[in-house]
Design a protein around this motif. Sequence first.
Motif, short mmCIF file in Angstrom:
data_model
loop_
_atom_site.label_atom_id
_atom_site.label_comp_id
_atom_site.label_asym_id
_atom_site.label_seq_id
_atom_site.Cartn_x
_atom_site.Cartn_y
_atom_site.Cartn_z
N GLN A 97 10.59 31.45 -21.06
CA GLN A 97 11.40 30.23 -21.04
C GLN A 97 12.09 30.06 -19.68
O GLN A 97 12.15 28.95 -19.15
CB GLN A 97 12.42 30.25 -22.18
N ALA A 98 12.59 31.15 -19.13
CA ALA A 98 13.22 31.09 -17.81
C ALA A 98 12.20 30.72 -16.75
O ALA A 98 12.47 29.92 -15.85
CB ALA A 98 13.88 32.43 -17.48
N LEU A 99 11.01 31.28 -16.86
CA LEU A 99 9.94 30.98 -15.91
C LEU A 99 9.53 29.52 -16.01
O LEU A 99 9.32 28.84 -15.00
CB LEU A 99 8.74 31.90 -16.17
N ALA A 100 9.43 28.99 -17.23
CA ALA A 100 9.06 27.59 -17.43
C ALA A 100 10.11 26.65 -16.85
O ALA A 100 9.76 25.64 -16.23
CB ALA A 100 8.86 27.30 -18.92
N ALA A 101 11.38 26.98 -17.02
CA ALA A 101 12.45 26.14 -16.45
C ALA A 101 12.36 26.14 -14.93
O ALA A 101 12.50 25.08 -14.30
CB ALA A 101 13.81 26.64 -16.92
N SER A 102 12.12 27.28 -14.35
CA SER A 102 11.98 27.36 -12.89
C SER A 102 10.74 26.62 -12.43
O SER A 102 10.74 25.98 -11.38
CB SER A 102 11.91 28.82 -12.44
N GLN A 106 9.42 23.96 -13.79
CA GLN A 106 9.71 22.53 -13.81
C GLN A 106 10.54 22.13 -12.59
O GLN A 106 10.31 21.08 -11.99
CB GLN A 106 10.46 22.15 -15.10
N ALA A 107 11.50 22.96 -12.20
CA ALA A 107 12.31 22.67 -11.02
C ALA A 107 11.46 22.68 -9.76
O ALA A 107 11.58 21.80 -8.90
CB ALA A 107 13.46 23.68 -10.91
N LEU A 108 10.56 23.65 -9.65
CA LEU A 108 9.67 23.72 -8.49
C LEU A 108 8.70 22.54 -8.46
O LEU A 108 8.39 22.00 -7.40
CB LEU A 108 8.91 25.04 -8.47
N TYR A 109 8.23 22.12 -9.63
CA TYR A 109 7.34 20.97 -9.71
C TYR A 109 8.05 19.71 -9.19
O TYR A 109 7.47 18.92 -8.45
CB TYR A 109 6.87 20.75 -11.15
N ALA A 110 9.32 19.54 -9.58
CA ALA A 110 10.09 18.38 -9.12
C ALA A 110 10.25 18.39 -7.60
O ALA A 110 10.16 17.34 -6.94
CB ALA A 110 11.45 18.33 -9.82
N ILE A 111 10.47 19.56 -7.04
CA ILE A 111 10.59 19.69 -5.58
C ILE A 111 9.25 19.32 -4.92
O ILE A 111 9.20 18.58 -3.94
CB ILE A 111 11.02 21.12 -5.19
N GLN A 112 8.17 19.84 -5.48
CA GLN A 112 6.84 19.55 -4.94
C GLN A 112 6.53 18.06 -5.05
O GLN A 112 6.01 17.45 -4.11
CB GLN A 112 5.80 20.36 -5.71
N GLN A 113 6.85 17.45 -6.17
CA GLN A 113 6.61 16.03 -6.37
C GLN A 113 7.38 15.20 -5.35
O GLN A 113 6.83 14.27 -4.75
CB GLN A 113 7.02 15.63 -7.80
N ALA A 114 8.64 15.54 -5.11
CA ALA A 114 9.44 14.81 -4.13
C ALA A 114 8.85 14.96 -2.72
O ALA A 114 8.85 14.00 -1.93
CB ALA A 114 10.89 15.31 -4.16
N ALA A 115 8.34 16.14 -2.41
CA ALA A 115 7.72 16.36 -1.10
C ALA A 115 6.47 15.50 -0.94
O ALA A 115 6.27 14.86 0.10
CB ALA A 115 7.37 17.84 -0.91
N VAL A 116 5.63 15.47 -1.96
CA VAL A 116 4.41 14.65 -1.91
C VAL A 116 4.77 13.18 -1.77
O VAL A 116 4.20 12.46 -0.94
CB VAL A 116 3.52 14.90 -3.15
N GLN A 117 5.74 12.72 -2.55
CA GLN A 117 6.17 11.32 -2.47
C GLN A 117 6.74 11.00 -1.10
O GLN A 117 6.51 9.92 -0.55
CB GLN A 117 7.20 11.02 -3.55
N GLY A 118 7.48 11.94 -0.53
CA GLY A 118 8.08 11.72 0.79
C GLY A 118 7.07 11.72 1.92
O GLY A 118 7.27 11.06 2.94
N LEU A 119 5.98 12.43 1.75
CA LEU A 119 4.93 12.49 2.78
C LEU A 119 3.98 11.30 2.72
O LEU A 119 3.27 11.02 3.68
CB LEU A 119 4.13 13.79 2.65
N TYR A 120 3.95 10.59 1.60
CA TYR A 120 2.98 9.51 1.42
C TYR A 120 3.20 8.31 2.34
O TYR A 120 2.22 7.81 2.90
CB TYR A 120 2.94 9.08 -0.04
N PRO A 121 4.42 7.80 2.50
CA PRO A 121 4.56 6.62 3.36
C PRO A 121 3.97 6.87 4.76
O PRO A 121 4.31 7.85 5.42
CB PRO A 121 6.07 6.39 3.44
N GLY A 122 3.04 6.01 5.16
CA GLY A 122 2.39 6.16 6.45
C GLY A 122 1.15 7.03 6.42
O GLY A 122 0.49 7.22 7.45
N ARG A 123 0.82 7.57 5.25
CA ARG A 123 -0.37 8.41 5.10
C ARG A 123 -1.16 7.94 3.88
O ARG A 123 -0.62 7.31 3.00
CB ARG A 123 0.01 9.88 4.90
#
Length: 111
Positions: free
Chosen positions: A34-39, A41-58
């Motif tokens: 459960q602790a691993l799953a919560a972490s 999800q948090a890492l996934y959100a960070i990764q998603q924000a990075a991908v979204q942030g890199l998209y403009p202009g690419r």
Amino acid sequence: MTDAFTESLEAKVAEVEAIDDLLARGRAALEARQALAASDQALYAIQQAAVQGLYPGRTWAQVGELFGRTHAWAEAIARGRSSKRRKSDHAVQPTPNARAAEGHAEDTGTP
């Protein structure tokens, strides 16, 4: 992953495996997962924000390439359509069989 992170996970697994009582071992494994799953999800959100942030202009292909992945992967992550989506985003129960809902026996034949 870093060596320290991997070593920490391996140490936790060994700690749980060493518990003699089956119920206590099972509960410890559940808590660790459960602790691993919560972490995760948090890492996934960070990764998603990075991908979204890199998209403009690419293009999605360019973003995917930055991660060593495909354009489809990058777009799916950005839009939250990956396999790492929270389980609560999915239907709780499967859609009932239409034949069963109409009172018919389930079709067991081959097409």
